[in-house]
Write a protein that holds these residues in place. Structure first.
Motif, PDB file in Angstrom:
ATOM      1  N   PRO B 109     -15.617  12.793 -24.180  1.00 39.80           N
ATOM      2  CA  PRO B 109     -14.405  13.036 -24.967  1.00 39.80           C
ATOM      3  C   PRO B 109     -14.540  12.532 -26.398  1.00 39.80           C
ATOM      4  N   ARG B 110     -14.229  13.402 -27.357  1.00 39.67           N
ATOM      5  CA  ARG B 110     -14.266  13.017 -28.759  1.00 39.67           C
ATOM      6  C   ARG B 110     -12.863  12.719 -29.257  1.00 39.67           C
ATOM      7  N   SER B 111     -12.801  12.130 -30.418  1.00 40.00           N
ATOM      8  CA  SER B 111     -11.473  11.833 -30.978  1.00 40.00           C
ATOM      9  C   SER B 111     -10.733  13.135 -31.272  1.00 40.00           C
ATOM     10  N   TRP B 112      -9.446  13.144 -31.030  1.00 41.27           N
ATOM     11  CA  TRP B 112      -8.624  14.324 -31.326  1.00 41.27           C
ATOM     12  C   TRP B 112      -7.923  14.199 -32.671  1.00 41.27           C
ATOM     13  N   GLU B 183      -9.717  20.447 -25.965  1.00 39.30           N
ATOM     14  CA  GLU B 183     -10.649  19.973 -26.992  1.00 39.30           C
ATOM     15  C   GLU B 183     -11.435  21.143 -27.569  1.00 39.30           C
ATOM     16  N   PHE B 187      -8.631  21.211 -30.483  1.00 37.82           N
ATOM     17  CA  PHE B 187      -8.869  20.022 -31.301  1.00 37.82           C
ATOM     18  C   PHE B 187     -10.194  20.033 -32.059  1.00 37.82           C
TER      19      PHE B 187
END
Lengths: 64, 191
Positions: B109-112, B183, B187
């Protein structure tokens, strides 16, 4: 380092039941050192918010 | 006793019922029929509606029964494969992780950025709807009942006849999948 798969399962469980003290500690320690899981945890909160808002939108949208 | 529930209130629930039916049946006509039948049955049984459960939960229970009938009658017509083929995709989420349980690079998971702004954009909600619809049948159903409708996990497991552990795993998979879908479809490209 604890495995991300198990931690994210606990994060998900935490949305459905109260985690035990030990579980909460494990999650907290892990999130402090793993940015991917920390992102996951934050995003789960947003997904919950979006889902509830989604229903409100559907309920107020009478065109369907 | 005068009923506080009128046609307007029922019509408000229509779209969420439809989305749920669509998720289960994957057929617009069948879903429309199921919702129609549900609303008719609800109007006829209004006096049996108990205020202690919410209208939504009550309608959802009627709809679930209608869908079960439809699936049963359809099972006689359709080759079995059509009803089972979704099982193959249920395990995709496990591929987000390496065999040792750590995130697999691209799936981490990456930053949103600032996710609170997404809700203000109409397009975002179209993406949200598609991502929910894209969940595998069973997983999507559990997610919908838990996160969208807000039923308790105990009620969901009981109604679907799934063990608590299984329910938790299904919810995890649904959430992880939806997360990935949002994502990728929103995002990643968002400012």
């Amino acid at each position: 380092m604890e495995r991300c798969r198990r931690i994210t399962q606990l994060v998900s469980d935490g949305l459905d039941r109260r985690l035990t003290f030990g579980e909460r500690l494990r999650v907290r320690f892990h999130l402090a050192i793993c940015s991917a899981c920390a992102n996951f945890e934050k995003q789960m909160q947003y997904i919950r918010g979006y889902s509830r808002a989604f229903l409100e939108r559907m309920s107020s949208d009478r065109d369907n | 006793m005068e009923s506080v529930i009128d046609d307007k209130l029922l019509a408000k629930e229509r779209k969420s019922l439809y989305l749920y039916a669509m998720m289960r049946l994957r057929d617009a006509d069948l879903a429309e029929d199921a919702v129609q039948d549900t609303l008719i049955a609800a109007v006829q049984a209004l006096d049996r509606f108990e205020q202690r459960s919410s209208l939504r939960t009550w309608l959802m229970a009627i709809l679930r029964n209608k869908i079960t009938d439809i699936v049963r009658s359809r099972a006689r017509e359709l080759p079995i494969g059509d009803l089972l083929d979704e099982n193959a995709s249920e395990d995709d989420v496990e591929e987000f992780f390496q065999t040792d349980g750590h995130w697999d690079g691209a799936a981490a998971p990456r930053s949103w950025g600032q996710p609170e702004y997404a809700a203000e954009r109409a397009q975002f909600w179209t993406v949200m709807e598609r991502c929910i619809e894209g969940l595998p049948l069973r997983t999507g159903e559990v997610f919908f009942l838990r996160e969208v409708v807000g039923e308790s996990i105990d009620d969901i497991c009981k109604n679907l006849g799934v063990t608590q552990t299984n329910c938790s795993v299904m919810l995890f998979r649904a959430r992880a999948r939806l997360r990935m879908c949002l994502e990728e479809k929103w995002f990643k490209g968002a400012p």
